[in-house]
Design a protein around this motif. Structure first.
Motif, short mmCIF file in Angstrom:
data_model
loop_
_atom_site.label_atom_id
_atom_site.label_comp_id
_atom_site.label_asym_id
_atom_site.label_seq_id
_atom_site.Cartn_x
_atom_site.Cartn_y
_atom_site.Cartn_z
N ASN A 10 -22.68 3.53 45.04
CA ASN A 10 -21.18 3.49 44.46
C ASN A 10 -22.42 4.25 42.66
N TYR A 11 -21.70 4.94 42.64
CA TYR A 11 -22.53 5.72 41.25
C TYR A 11 -21.25 4.75 40.31
N PHE A 43 -21.24 8.06 49.25
CA PHE A 43 -21.23 8.44 47.36
C PHE A 43 -19.98 7.94 47.80
N CYS A 44 -19.85 7.20 46.21
CA CYS A 44 -18.92 5.79 45.74
C CYS A 44 -18.32 6.48 44.69
N ALA A 87 -17.23 10.87 48.28
CA ALA A 87 -17.80 12.01 48.86
C ALA A 87 -18.79 12.02 49.49
N ILE A 88 -19.23 12.94 50.78
CA ILE A 88 -20.31 13.19 50.34
C ILE A 88 -20.98 14.33 50.64
N PHE A 89 -22.83 14.20 50.38
CA PHE A 89 -23.22 14.86 50.13
C PHE A 89 -24.74 15.30 51.06
N TYR A 90 -25.10 16.66 52.07
CA TYR A 90 -25.30 16.55 53.08
C TYR A 90 -26.89 17.59 52.50
N ASN A 91 -28.20 17.48 53.40
CA ASN A 91 -28.96 18.60 53.07
C ASN A 91 -28.50 19.85 54.26
N PRO A 92 -27.99 21.00 54.41
CA PRO A 92 -27.80 22.38 55.21
C PRO A 92 -28.92 22.03 55.80
N HIS A 139 -13.45 3.45 50.56
CA HIS A 139 -13.92 2.40 49.17
C HIS A 139 -13.28 1.52 49.55
N PHE A 140 -12.87 0.51 49.52
CA PHE A 140 -11.50 -0.45 49.98
C PHE A 140 -11.16 -0.82 48.31
N GLU A 141 -9.86 -1.44 48.60
CA GLU A 141 -9.19 -2.11 47.48
C GLU A 141 -10.05 -2.56 47.03
N PRO A 142 -9.86 -2.70 45.78
CA PRO A 142 -10.97 -3.75 45.20
C PRO A 142 -10.11 -5.48 44.71
N LEU A 143 -8.45 -5.31 44.88
CA LEU A 143 -7.72 -6.03 44.22
C LEU A 143 -7.15 -7.12 45.39
N SER A 144 -7.38 -6.94 46.72
CA SER A 144 -6.42 -7.45 47.78
C SER A 144 -6.85 -7.13 48.98
N GLY A 145 -7.40 -8.67 49.23
CA GLY A 145 -7.31 -8.98 51.01
C GLY A 145 -6.85 -8.49 52.04
#
Length: 307
Positions: A10-11, A43-44, A87-92, A139-145
């Motif tokens: 998570n950048y 990647f988030c 996102a996803i980054f991958y080596n083709p 990337h799940f919701e940060p504020l609500s369980g």
């Protein structure tokens, strides 16, 4: 069999600075100490990476390629709550992407979004001979369980009922039950911050809201030291801990981010079909050099599979 190294990161803000520019030197710094080059990066916080014809997403891929010495292709995912999708980054050279829903495609169901189908390029001479696996990044919701639990329910189809091997992850913004995981002093946090990742117990004290992760990997039983009632996903961090209990499970956020102590909230998860292929001793939470500012509020997580 082919070893596939995987990274989860998570950048913070995707490297976007307050003036609207992007800093990818910190992204490179985060990956500077990896011992094996990832074939796949989950990647988030790809914040505004669609803007300006995708300039930021391509710059991030180029920066990773420059740092790690391999080509990367990038695909942006989907997020309902704002312009900061995963996102996803991958080596083709190693992986062939076979399926990834366009975020704007109205034909996609929510539980299909942010899920990729890959083939391993050197596992067969032609398409039908190559081994496949699924991966997801969320990337799940940060504020609500409550919202996180609903997101976990949509993800649960990739557990025991999925016959293909699955490994995925993301910033799921919650921990799981079990005293072997990093704990937090909830009294040290302001009330409105406690509600983000915590829950009030019947006796009035506060503790972690573990419902979403426990739905995915099962509730921890203190007596048996096993999990029960999960949907067939397994935490790679816990697999590594079981393989070597002398290695404590490490928080995935840096100090001073969450009052009362950091938790493990960035998860790599594998389904039943994938767990035989996970290499538990490769799981690693990368601690930034304390002499310098950390590259992000979250720590880089890496592991490998042999598939």
């Amino acid at each position: 069999m082919t070893r596939i190294d995987i990274a989860l990161f998570n950048y913070e803000n995707g490297g976007r600075t307050p003036d609207g520019r992007y800093d990818f030197t910190r992204l490179q710094y985060a990956f500077a100490d990896v011992t094996a080059v990832p074939a796949l990066i989950l990647f988030c916080e790809a914040k505004h990476y669609r803007d300006n014809a995708g300039m930021a997403k391509y710059a991030a891929a180029e920066a990773l390629s420059d740092e790690l010495g391999v080509p990367y292709v990038v695909e942006l995912g989907w997020m309902r709550r704002g312009p900061m999708p995963p996102a996803i980054f991958y080596n083709p050279d190693l992986l062939v992407l076979r399926r990834w829903w366009n975020p704007d495609d109205p034909a996609a169901f929510d539980d299909q979004r942010n899920v990729a189908r890959f083939a391993i390029r050197d596992s067969g001479r032609v398409r039908d001979e190559r081994r496949e696996f699924l991966t997801f990044v969320h990337h799940f919701e940060p504020l609500s369980g409550d919202t996180r639990l609903e997101q976990a329910r949509r993800l649960s189809r990739y557990g025991a009922t999925e016959t293909l091997p699955v490994i995925g992850g993301g910033d799921l913004n919650a921990t799981a039950s079990g005293d072997h995981f990093p704990q937090r002093d909830w009294a040290a946090a302001a009330v409105h911050h406690r509600t983000h990742k915590g829950t009030r117990r019947p006796d009035g004290t506060w503790g972690p809201d573990t419902r979403a992760l426990d739905h995915l990997i099962g509730r921890w039983d203190d007596t048996t030291r096993q999990r029960t009632d999960g949907c067939g996903l397994h935490a790679v961090a816990e697999m590594a801990w079981r393989a070597d209990p002398t290695r404590p499970i490490t928080p995935t956020v840096n100090p001073a981010i969450d009052a009362g102590g950091g938790l493990l909230i960035d998860w790599l998860l594998a389904n039943d079909a994938m767990t035989p292929h996970v290499l538990p001793d490769t799981y690693h939470v990368h601690i930034p050099d304390p002499r310098y500012p950390p590259p992000s509020d979250h720590r880089l997580v890496t592991a490998a599979i042999d598939l």
